[in-house]
Every structure is written in structure tokens, then in C-alpha cells.
Scaffold this active site. Structure first.
Site, short mmCIF file in Angstrom:
data_model
loop_
_atom_site.label_atom_id
_atom_site.label_comp_id
_atom_site.label_asym_id
_atom_site.label_seq_id
_atom_site.Cartn_x
_atom_site.Cartn_y
_atom_site.Cartn_z
N HIS A 1 0.86 -1.18 0.00
CA HIS A 1 0.00 0.00 0.00
C HIS A 1 0.90 1.23 0.00
CE1 HIS A 1 -2.91 2.78 2.43
NE2 HIS A 1 -3.00 3.01 1.14
N HIS B 1 -12.20 1.19 0.20
CA HIS B 1 -10.76 1.01 -0.04
C HIS B 1 -10.01 0.52 1.18
CE1 HIS B 1 -9.94 4.52 2.31
NE2 HIS B 1 -8.72 4.68 1.86
#
Lengths: 135, 473
Positions: free
Chosen positions: B231, B396
Site C-alpha cells: 500500500h 478502499h
């Protein structure tokens, strides 16, 4: 002049205060240095010059310069030696000398100023500046 | 604020005042209550509904929380002819996103070597500010990356062909390096393959649960398999693009700034020079973010080859969650070209959609939804109802519950690391403060976010993963 780190759900936020706008902006540098977790030696002098259309834009632009200074000059901001702000027509001009030393450990990565819940106000003879920084 | 439940997990804020469309909140009651407690999320989704050209609804997804102008977990689709582009609807970290890599290892292969693994990854992938990156890049390379994204990485030996085929937009949007401010480019030098700070992480995980065997098989996933989740985004480069264009828009449209409910919502009409320059710069920054995640993929490949002797580290998929892209959607029975702003929201195209990679077209686009370092993460598939309800989008991540300052008060890094180690999770971070700030308790319940996405049919459950080793900035 003083500063306080404020809570924020995702990023980081501070309040800086001072009897004058110059002093409050100097406290902004202290808050920024604290949040970056890198302030050590005073190190070298760096001059910042900006012109902005209003108080909020001035704070945004000043913080943007501090972010750029740390990242491009690879240094850790420690404090403001001088801050001089002049009101000009509908805006402000700022000249500041900021001290920044070498990076010893990787800094906490502050990437950008934001306008989110920004405060630039004079309250009872004291300037109060609040800003959120994106990390 | 007038909030009406219009369906299970769907609430509507009726159009009022300057709103051009209603706002829709996709959340369960507990998640909605969290948004209400926070105070600003619903005001922000309402403010977004005032944007010119916005279509159907201003949307906030189940993981929604306070953002800058737009809420995080926000979606706004605007008409390509009459609409506007707003940097606040994309975010400072342009193309912040997530990718998942699959390996041919099982948990038993890495068990007992977690510490070695976490140390190796931490050595290879710089965290925080000021430590360089996995791939050395100079100023000229940055132009190439801004133009070519993953294609540049492939041409320069930092990617495999299959990596591009398994990446949203094949890892390249039509960006223009000339539109990117010079200071942004300088911030990009020697940052390709670096993690940054905050909630960004690189995490080795194992697949703990498979909910949809056929789709998991199509994604190449099975129970107990070791996978890696990354990420991160466009680092300082993307932030510089965002902040400089916010200032440019403010100077170009000074009257607009005074009229906005939130200065951070500033926008430019699509078609204006400022808007088009921003779009080209934003796409270029998105290309940089893909290159950054790709470089970290190469670091993971090096670590796994060295430690476990395997070359089988393959990209399952890579999703953006801060971007605006031109897409075709049905509005009032008509196909329309829209610019879909997703801010902390993941594209979730269903099976059959032409923009889903061929390998996954029969099952839907993989959606990667990270939790926190002590909980689960999820792999979903784009759901059939996403096109109808959310312009092909879902959540998300988990979304934060506690501020960083509160988390530092509530958790001690040493205790937390020990506790996680007891659960088989090895964490290495730039500082103890980072560990405390990113404590599992600082995040909302990712299981509930996913449950709502699944129940709505916008992103359906395929598999769940548990962390093994995590590095953070």
C-alpha cells in the site's frame, strides 16, 4: 509563542499561537519540526520568501516551503530564526530565515499542507494558526 | 441534515440548497453512526453534491471518514462536457493504491523465518523521508516514468510483461511530464521503490479464508498461500502536483474560492486549460505511483528469491484508490462519458466489463481492501450492482477510528509488537510511534466494511488474509 499538536483521524494537525502574526508563524516552524521527528542541530540557514493573497494561503504556502526544504535539501527543519510578514494590499509578503540540520534518522514523512479546517485568526490580541498536514 | 434509509445499507441526504443531486451513504447503521460521530463526513458528501456537472448522487462508501473537501471513501462522477475536475476529489497522494502479489509458498514455508523476512524487506524498501529508494532514478528517468509508468519499468528491466497485464489501466494513463511542476519532479528523484509514512505498508500475509472458490482460483489464490500486499502512492511527487494545482486553480478562479462551502473543493471546468493541464499532470503522477509499487514488487521478489529460493512472486492485481478517470456509465437510461473521481475508493468493475483484465473477465475485477496490521485484509471481486449503485466502486480499506495522537496515548509500541508477535505477526517500523499510531485498535472494523460491500453486491467476498510480517514508515 507556542504550539500544540492536535488530534486528527488520519493525518497530523497543530495549533500555533503568538502575540503577533510573525511570532505565530515562527511557532508553526516549531510544530512542523516536532511533527517531522527530526529536529536536532540548528544547522544551516535557509531563506523562505513568499507572497500570498490571504492569511490561509500564506500559511499553506509557508508550510509547502517547509516540506520542500526538508525533502529537496535533505535536512531536518529545527526552528525559525526570523519571520517578517508585511501586509500588502489584499495579501501578504513573508520573509523568514529557517534553521535546518542534517537528517540523522529517517524523518516522519510529511508530504503536503492542506486547507482542511485551517484557522488563521486574531483572537483577543493573540494570533491563532491551525493546519492539517497530509502524511 | 435530513437522512432517509432508502434501502438496506443505503441512506440518502435529500437535495437541498446548492446541492445539484442528492447524496447517498452506503453504510450499515453502526458505520453510519461512526460517520455521524465524526461530524464532518456527511457534511463533506453533501458539499460534493454542489459540484457542477455531478451525476446521480454524491457518494460515500462504507469506510467513509473525514477527508479534505471530499470525504475519504467518496465517489463523484461528473459530466465530461459540463462537469469539473477537483484535486480534492482525487487526493494529495495521487494514485495511492494497493497491489497483491501471490507466491508459490505456504505459511509453513515461512513460519519460523518471519523475523529474517521482515528485516530483509525493511533493508530493501526505505521507509519514512530521506533514505532513498529501491530503484535508483535520476531526473531524466522521472520524465520517462511520468510518461510511461509500468511500461518504463518494463523497458528498464524492473517489471515482467505479466505485471502490466494485471494492473489497472495496465499501469499507464495518458500523462504528460511537461504538465508536472518542476518541484514535483525533483521530489520524485530517487523515490521509486520507497514506502513513505502514515498508513502505507508492505505486508506479507497468508490466505486464511476462501469464500468464493471459483473466483479465488481465477485469481490464483488458495488457502494458506503466502501473499504480499503493498500500500503506497506517488510519494512527494503526487502531493506536489496536487498542492500546486490547488493554488493554480485558486489564482485562476478567485471568485469561485469565495463561493465554495470548503476551500479544499476548488475545481476547474473540464476543457479549461487549467483543468486539462491538471488532468495530464495527475495522470503522470499516477504513472509514477504505479512505478513506485512496481519497484517495491521487485524488492519483494529479491527478498523471496534470496530467502526462499523462489521466483514465483506474481502480481494478482493493482488498484488505484485516489484518481479520476474517464469512464462510460449509464445515467437515466443513457450511456454517458463521465469523469469519475474516486477519493479513497476502489474501482470495482463486475464480470464481463471490458476494462477488467482478460484473465479475470469472467469473475470480475479483483478489489484489494487492506485492514490493519493485526487484523484481516480482504480480496473482493467487483460486484454486479456496483455499476448501478456506485459508478463501479467500493470501499478502499478499514478507515481510521482513532487519531494518531490518541493511538499514541492508548498503545505502547513495545507491548503492541510483543502482543502481535504472540499472534504470529512480526512488525518493523521506522519508529515506535509509528507502530502505536497504526495499532489495530486505531482502525474501524474492516469485517463490517466488507460485510456491507458484499451485502450491497458492489464488491463481493473472495478471500481473507492474515498478516505475517509488516513493515511501515
Amino acid at each position: 509563542m507556542s504550539y500544540e499538536i492536535l488530534p486528527h483521524p488520519a493525518d497530523v494537525r497543530f495549533r500555533a499561537t503568538g502575540p503577533t502574526l510573525d511570532a505565530a508563524f515562527a511557532a508553526v516552524v516549531d510544530a512542523f519540526a516536532d511533527l517531522s521527528e527530526g529536529a536536532g542541530e540548528d544547522g544551516q540557514r535557509h531563506e523562505i520568501r513568499i507572497e500570498s493573497e490571504d492569511g490561509e494561503a500564506l500559511l499553506f504556502d509557508f508550510l509547502a516551503k517547509l516540506v520542500l526544504l526538508q525533502e529537496l535539501e535533505e535536512c531536518a527543519v529545527s526552528r525559525a530564526e526570523t519571520v517578517d510578514i508585511e501586509e500588502r494590499g489584499e495579501g501578504y509578503a513573508l520573509v523568514s530565515t529557517v534553521r535546518a540540520g542534517p537528517i540523522e534518522e529517517a524523518l516522519f514523512d510529511i508530504k503536503s499542507p492542506t486547507y482542511s479546517q485551517m484557522v488563521v485568526e486574531e483572537r483577543d490580541g493573540e494570533w491563532v494558526l491551525e493546519a492539517t498536514l497530509d502524511i | 441534515m435530513d437522512l432517509t434509509e432508502v434501502d438496506d445499507n443505503v441512506y440518502e441526504i435529500a437535495r437541498e440548497g446548492d446541492m445539484r443531486v442528492p447524496a447517498r451513504v452506503f453504510a450499515s447503521k453502526p458505520l453510519l453512526e461512526k460517520m455521524q460521530e465524526e461530524g464532518q463526513t456527511l457534511t463533506q458528501v453533501r458539499n460534493v453534491a454542489t459540484l457542477p456537472g455531478i451525476q446521480k448522487y454524491s457518494i460515500v462508501l462504507p469506510d467513509g471518514h473525514l477527508g479534505y473537501g471530499f470525504p475519504i471513501g467518496g465517489v463523484a462522477a461528473v459530466d465530461m462536457e459540463k462537469g469539473v475536475i477537483s484535486p480534492g476529489g482525487i487526493g494529495f497522494d495521487i494514485n495511492c493504491g494497493v497491489r497483491v502479489l501471490k507466491t508459490d509458498l505456504t505459511y509453513a514455508d515461512v513460519q519460523g523465518r518471519e523475523e529474517e523476512l521482515v528485516e530483509r524487506l525493511y533493508d530493501l524498501v526505505p521507509c519514512g523521508l530521506g533514505k532513498g529508494a529501491y530503484v535508483h532514478t535520476d531526473r531524466e528517468d522521472i520524465d520517462g516514468i511520468l510518461e510511461g509508468g509500468m511500461e518504463w519499468m518494463l523497458e528498464n528491466g524492473h517489471a515482467r510483461e505479466a505485471d502490466l497485464e494485471h494492473c489497472e489501466e495496465n499501469g499507464r494513463l495518458p500523462g504528460d511530464p511537461d504538465a508536472v511542476p518542476e518541484d514535483a519532479k525533483k521530489r520524485g528523484v530517487d523515490q521509486v521503490g520507497s514506502l513513505g509514512s502514515g498508513n502505507h505498508f508492505l505486508e506479507v500475509q497468508r490466505v486464511s479464508d476462501v469464500y468464493d472458490a471459483a473466483t479465488a482460483e481465477a485469481y490464483g489464490l488458495h488457502e494458506d498461500q503466502v501473499v504480499v500486499m503493498v500500500h503506497s502512492g506517488s510519494r512527494g511527487l503526487g502531493h506536489q502536483v496536487c498542492q500546486e494545482f490547488i493554488r493554480r486553480f485558486e489564482r485562476t478562479y478567485p471568485d469561485l474560492v469565495d463561493s465554495l462551502p470548503d476551500r479544499q473543493l476548488v475545481y476547474a471546468p473540464i476543457g479549461d486549460d487549467a483543468a486539462e493541464e491538471y488532468r495530464k499532470a495527475m495522470y503522470a503522477a499516477a504513472n509514477f505511483a504505479w512505478a513506485n509499487r512496481q519497484a517495491m514488487t521487485q524488492a519483494v521478489r529479491e527478498a523471496f528469491a534470496d530467502l526462499f529460493g523462489t521466483e514465483e512472486v506474481d502480481l494478482v492485481y493493482d488498484v488505484c484508490h485516489n484518481v479520476a478517470k474517464e469512464e462510460t456509465h449509464e445515467v437515466d437510461g443513457e450511456e454517458k462519458d463521465l469523469l469519475v473521481h474516486r477519493k479513497g475508493a476502489t474501482r470495482a468493475f463486475p464480470a464481463g466489463h471490458p476494462q477488467v483484465p482478460e484473465a479475470y473477465r469472467d469473475v470480475g475485477q479483483p478489489v484489494l481492501l487492506p485492514g490493519s496490521m493485526g487484523t484481516h485484509s480482504y480480496i473482493l471481486a467487483g460486484g454486479e450492482r456496483s455499476m448501478d449503485l456506485t459508478f463501479g466502486s467500493t470501499a478502499h480499506g478499514a478507515g481510521r477510528l482513532k487519531s494518531r495522537t490518541q493511538a499514541k496515548k492508548d498503545y505502547t509500541a513495545g507491548d503492541l509488537q510483543q502482543e502481535l508477535r504472540g499472534e504470529g505477526v512480526y512488525v518493523k517500523a521506522r519508529s515506535g510511534e509509528t507502530v502505536a499510531e497504526e495499532a489495530p485498535g486505531a482502525y474501524k472494523d474492516v469485517d463490517e466494511v466488507v460485510r456491507v460491500s458484499d451485502a450491497l453486491g458492489i464488491g463481493t467476498k473472495v478471500a481473507r488474509t492474515r498478516p505475517i510480517a509488516n513493515i511501515k514508515g
